[in-house]
Design a protein around this motif. Structure first.
Motif, PDB file in Angstrom:
ATOM      1  N   GLY A 153       0.847  -1.183   0.000  1.00 25.16           N
ATOM      2  CA  GLY A 153       0.000   0.000   0.000  1.00 25.16           C
ATOM      3  C   GLY A 153       0.884   1.234   0.000  1.00 25.16           C
ATOM      4  O   GLY A 153       2.111   1.136   0.039  1.00 25.16           O
ATOM      5  N   VAL A 154       0.268   2.390  -0.077  1.00 25.71           N
ATOM      6  CA  VAL A 154       1.006   3.662  -0.070  1.00 25.71           C
ATOM      7  C   VAL A 154       0.503   4.502   1.086  1.00 25.71           C
ATOM      8  O   VAL A 154      -0.705   4.669   1.260  1.00 25.71           O
ATOM      9  N   SER A 155       1.422   5.026   1.886  1.00 23.36           N
ATOM     10  CA  SER A 155       1.021   5.922   2.971  1.00 23.36           C
ATOM     11  C   SER A 155       1.227   7.382   2.592  1.00 23.36           C
ATOM     12  O   SER A 155       0.593   8.263   3.157  1.00 23.36           O
ATOM     13  N   ARG A 156       2.118   7.646   1.607  1.00 23.98           N
ATOM     14  CA  ARG A 156       2.363   9.027   1.197  1.00 23.98           C
ATOM     15  C   ARG A 156       2.905   9.036  -0.220  1.00 23.98           C
ATOM     16  O   ARG A 156       3.721   8.200  -0.585  1.00 23.98           O
ATOM     17  N   LYS A 157       2.420   9.972  -1.018  1.00 23.65           N
ATOM     18  CA  LYS A 157       2.937  10.146  -2.366  1.00 23.65           C
ATOM     19  C   LYS A 157       3.103  11.624  -2.614  1.00 23.65           C
ATOM     20  O   LYS A 157       2.192  12.410  -2.404  1.00 23.65           O
ATOM     21  N   GLY A 158       4.301  11.991  -3.039  1.00 22.11           N
ATOM     22  CA  GLY A 158       4.592  13.374  -3.388  1.00 22.11           C
ATOM     23  C   GLY A 158       4.880  13.498  -4.864  1.00 22.11           C
ATOM     24  O   GLY A 158       4.575  12.605  -5.657  1.00 22.11           O
ATOM     25  N   THR A 176       6.080   6.734  -0.414  1.00 26.16           N
ATOM     26  CA  THR A 176       6.341   5.913   0.765  1.00 26.16           C
ATOM     27  C   THR A 176       5.365   4.746   0.741  1.00 26.16           C
ATOM     28  O   THR A 176       4.148   4.947   0.769  1.00 26.16           O
ATOM     29  N   TYR A 177       5.922   3.565   0.656  1.00 27.13           N
ATOM     30  CA  TYR A 177       5.110   2.351   0.629  1.00 27.13           C
ATOM     31  C   TYR A 177       4.966   1.803   2.035  1.00 27.13           C
ATOM     32  O   TYR A 177       5.920   1.795   2.805  1.00 27.13           O
ATOM     33  N   ASP A 178       3.756   1.341   2.355  1.00 23.76           N
ATOM     34  CA  ASP A 178       3.513   0.540   3.551  1.00 23.76           C
ATOM     35  C   ASP A 178       3.459  -0.889   3.063  1.00 23.76           C
ATOM     36  O   ASP A 178       2.666  -1.216   2.161  1.00 23.76           O
TER      37      ASP A 178
END
Length: 152
Positions: free
Chosen positions: A93-98, A103-105
């Protein structure tokens, strides 16, 4: 996913909360002298599952893109042992995308268990292949990341 880290601790997440699942078998050679899968193998599993999924989902050989995802941070919490012949399901999953980073979870699960064996945070920053300067996430990767980031 896109949950604040304080809301749900990674160790408390369950298999069904990850939008992508990739199976990775353990190998006999993955065992160490302590009789379980060596901790370094966990990183190889999550890296292989993530990059394999990116290639399959995007239909692009990511090694040929002008921008490449460079790992700048990895965190890994070990919660339970892995042993051969476990087949590991890697939940992504993804916790943050800029603009240039994601940032992958990631969590590792074994058969019959909804709770993770290990949880990880894995950060890719996209850089130009020649200059290594930060660039936007390639369109091909951006398109598949949308599957992992819920609309807000």
């Amino acid at each position: 996913m896109n949950m604040p880290q304080e809301a749900v601790k990674p160790k408390d997440r369950r298999r069904g909360e990850y939008p992508v699942h990739v199976e990775v078998p353990t190998r006999w050679a993955d065992h160490d002298t302590y009789g379980h899968v060596n901790n370094a193998v966990h990183v190889v599993m999550l890296d292989s599952a993530l990059n394999g999924w990116l290639m399959t989902a995007s239909g692009v050989d990511i090694r040929t893109l002008q921008a490449r995802g460079v790992v700048v941070h990895t965190e890994l919490d070990y919660l339970r042992e892995l042993k051969f012949p476990d087949v590991v399901t890697v939940g992504i999953g993804v916790s943050r995308k800029g603009r240039s980073s994601v940032t992958y979870d990631i969590a590792l699960f074994t058969e019959g268990h909804d709770e993770p064996t290990a949880t990880a945070s894995f950060v890719h920053v996209y850089v130009d292949r020649e200059t290594f300067t930060s660039v936007s996430i390639p369109a091909e990767i951006e398109a598949v990341l949308r599957r992992l980031v819920p609309e807000t």
